[in-house]
Design a protein around this motif. Structure first.
Motif, mmCIF file in Angstrom:
data_model
loop_
_atom_site.group_PDB
_atom_site.id
_atom_site.type_symbol
_atom_site.label_atom_id
_atom_site.label_comp_id
_atom_site.label_asym_id
_atom_site.label_seq_id
_atom_site.Cartn_x
_atom_site.Cartn_y
_atom_site.Cartn_z
ATOM 1 N N THR A 58 30.000 -35.433 28.511
ATOM 2 C CA THR A 58 30.377 -36.692 28.567
ATOM 3 C C THR A 58 29.066 -37.694 29.093
ATOM 4 O O THR A 58 29.322 -38.952 28.903
ATOM 5 C CB THR A 58 31.716 -36.596 29.497
ATOM 6 O OG1 THR A 58 32.600 -35.846 29.219
ATOM 7 C CG2 THR A 58 32.197 -38.212 29.278
ATOM 8 N N THR A 202 37.577 -36.067 33.924
ATOM 9 C CA THR A 202 37.743 -37.305 33.357
ATOM 10 C C THR A 202 37.927 -38.802 33.561
ATOM 11 O O THR A 202 37.788 -38.936 34.814
ATOM 12 C CB THR A 202 39.613 -36.965 32.910
ATOM 13 O OG1 THR A 202 39.897 -37.782 33.129
ATOM 14 C CG2 THR A 202 39.576 -35.298 31.743
ATOM 15 N N ASP A 205 34.066 -42.528 30.531
ATOM 16 C CA ASP A 205 33.727 -43.060 29.311
ATOM 17 C C ASP A 205 33.936 -44.581 29.771
ATOM 18 O O ASP A 205 33.619 -46.292 28.938
ATOM 19 C CB ASP A 205 34.005 -43.147 27.993
ATOM 20 C CG ASP A 205 35.058 -42.689 28.237
ATOM 21 O OD1 ASP A 205 35.768 -42.123 28.878
ATOM 22 O OD2 ASP A 205 36.105 -42.741 26.561
ATOM 23 N N ILE A 354 38.143 -38.830 23.193
ATOM 24 C CA ILE A 354 37.158 -38.972 23.353
ATOM 25 C C ILE A 354 36.955 -38.360 22.735
ATOM 26 O O ILE A 354 35.428 -38.108 22.270
ATOM 27 C CB ILE A 354 37.050 -38.218 24.664
ATOM 28 C CG1 ILE A 354 35.614 -37.743 25.516
ATOM 29 C CG2 ILE A 354 37.521 -36.293 24.567
ATOM 30 C CD1 ILE A 354 35.032 -39.161 26.405
#
Length: 436
Positions: A58, A202, A205, A354
């Protein structure tokens, strides 16, 4: 907005790294139940494995796309460019919907930590939650510079006591058989631990949403993302290893155990108080940093005609004030719910959003090979497959686990599924409004 860019104070790599740290982690607070659920060996294995299967891919995806397309609205713009208006809107809608329960989690956690110091009635807990929300709103109105400075100072206050805890704890003798100890023994122990660890990795982004407020984004984003990943892994693994020397029985691990464990170390009384204060600082700064990112998403949706135009207006610092206020009203209402129910609502919808971002990375590589990419996922084709496929597999596991949990919480699972499919009717309504 474009005409205000010259007046906007921008953040560099240090402040961006601090903001990232507090949009993803904020320290090992909340990891403790993973040890009791799956046992020390499995919990530590997950802390090291999940970054390789989810966190690093990610971070690499966000680093490449943020450096190539450093725009306000970040991942929404990427998916829109790669997959078209419909999927771009779904990405934005899912992110907007998942942000609501996610943001309400932190004021609830803040009151839980504060409750370890002073007794709080139900009404007092809600009042404290409202104070957290609206103080953060005021800080965000001051702009990205204020949020970045808060994150840097908070990072020192949170990381330093855990460094001391780790150094002192690792000097204690290791207990025999600690790595053979088992977790709760329940059938879902591993899945519970996986869910906890994944949630603590998480948010990578989110910093893409402030692309136009970052100084030299082509350089700052890769530094912040890769440096932030190393810092987060270290601040998870170190305290857990040290804590297991102090409390080798996994059943003694529960939320908030670190301040308790610190009391058995030299200077433990003061270190315990520092860790507990750090929990409050961390939770507030997590909320404050995420508010910075999430508030830009409704703003760009308003600029594109999907949301009311007043939500696109910014002050002289480039801050969407009305978006902050409207969002904070929603956060205030959701702060009445419990942490567990908020987490169920968040997990499924975030996972769907995602997935679209990884698909956008793949599509843009194929469709726009000549797009300038100051940073690229290393390893050529194999590196791209690793960065896209492995987190998709992890996402499938998360969705399966969410559905499995829904058997015991059917109402909240149904709400999560409803939130996931609500993007379709929302698209038709917003599209019609945009045309009109």
């Amino acid at each position: 907005m474009a005409n205000a860019n010259s007046a906007i104070r921008k953040v560099g790599p240090l402040a961006l790294t601090a903001i990232l740290y507090f949009t993803v982690s904020g320290g090992p607070f909340g990891l403790e139940p993973a040890v009791s659920a799956a046992g020390p060996a499995m919990a530590l294995g997950l802390l090291l494995l999940v970054p390789l299967l989810s966190g690093l891919p990610t971070a690499l995806m966000v680093a490449e796309l943020s450096a190539a397309l450093p725009v306000e609205g970040g991942f929404y713009r990427w998916v829109d460019r790669a997959m078209g208006r419909f999927w771009g809107f779904q990405e934005a809608w899912w992110s907007f919907i998942s942000a609501l329960p996610d943001m309400a989690i932190y004021p609830v956690l803040f009151t839980g930590y504060l409750g370890q110091w002073i007794h709080l009635s139900v009404a007092a807990k809600f009042g404290v939650s409202l104070a957290v929300i609206w103080v953060a709103t005021a800080l965000n109105i001051l702009g990205v510079g204020a949020v970045g400075a808060t994150a840097v100072v908070s990072g020192v206050l949170v990381i330093v006591p855990f460094v001391l805890f780790s150094v002192l704890g690792l000097q204690m003798p290791a207990a025999a058989g600690v790595w053979n100890a088992h977790g709760s023994g329940t059938e879902g122990g591993f899945l519970i631990a996986l869910s906890i660890v994944l949630w603590n990795y998480t948010g990578w982004d989110n910093i893409s949403l402030v692309g136009e407020e970052v100084e030299n984004p082509q350089r700052s984003y890769p530094i912040a993302l890769l440096g932030g990943l190393a810092l987060i892994v270290a601040t998870y693994v170190g305290p857990v290893l040290a804590g297991l020397r102090l409390a080798p029985d996994p059943q003694s691990w529960s939320e908030g155990v670190f301040p308790t464990l610190a009391r058995s170390l030299p200077g433990g009384r003061w270190l315990s108080m520092w860790l507990l204060a750090g929990a409050l600082v961390s939770t507030f700064t997590l909320f404050n940093s995420l508010m910075l990112s999430y508030s830009r998403l409704p703003m760009v949706l308003a600029e594109d005609g999907y949301f009311p135009k007043f939500m696109a207006r910014t002050n002289r610092r480039g801050v969407p004030v009305m978006t902050l206020v409207v969002s904070s009203v929603f956060y205030s209402a959701l702060a009445l719910l419990s942490y567990q129910r908020l987490a169920v609502l968040y997990a499924l919808v975030y996972t769907l959003s995602i997935v679209l971002e990884f698909l956008a990375l793949w599509i843009l590589r194929r469709r726009e090979p000549d797009l300038p990419r100051p940073f690229r996922v290393p390893g050529g084709g194999a590196g791209l497959v690793y960065a896209v496929v492995t987190p998709l597999v992890v996402s499938a596991i998360v969705v399966g686990f969410t559905i499995r949990q829904g058997v015991s919480e059917p109402l909240w699972c149904a709400l999560a599924v409803a939130a996931a499919v609500s993007g379709l009717p929302a698209w038709w309504m917003m599209k019609r409004r945009r045309v009109e």
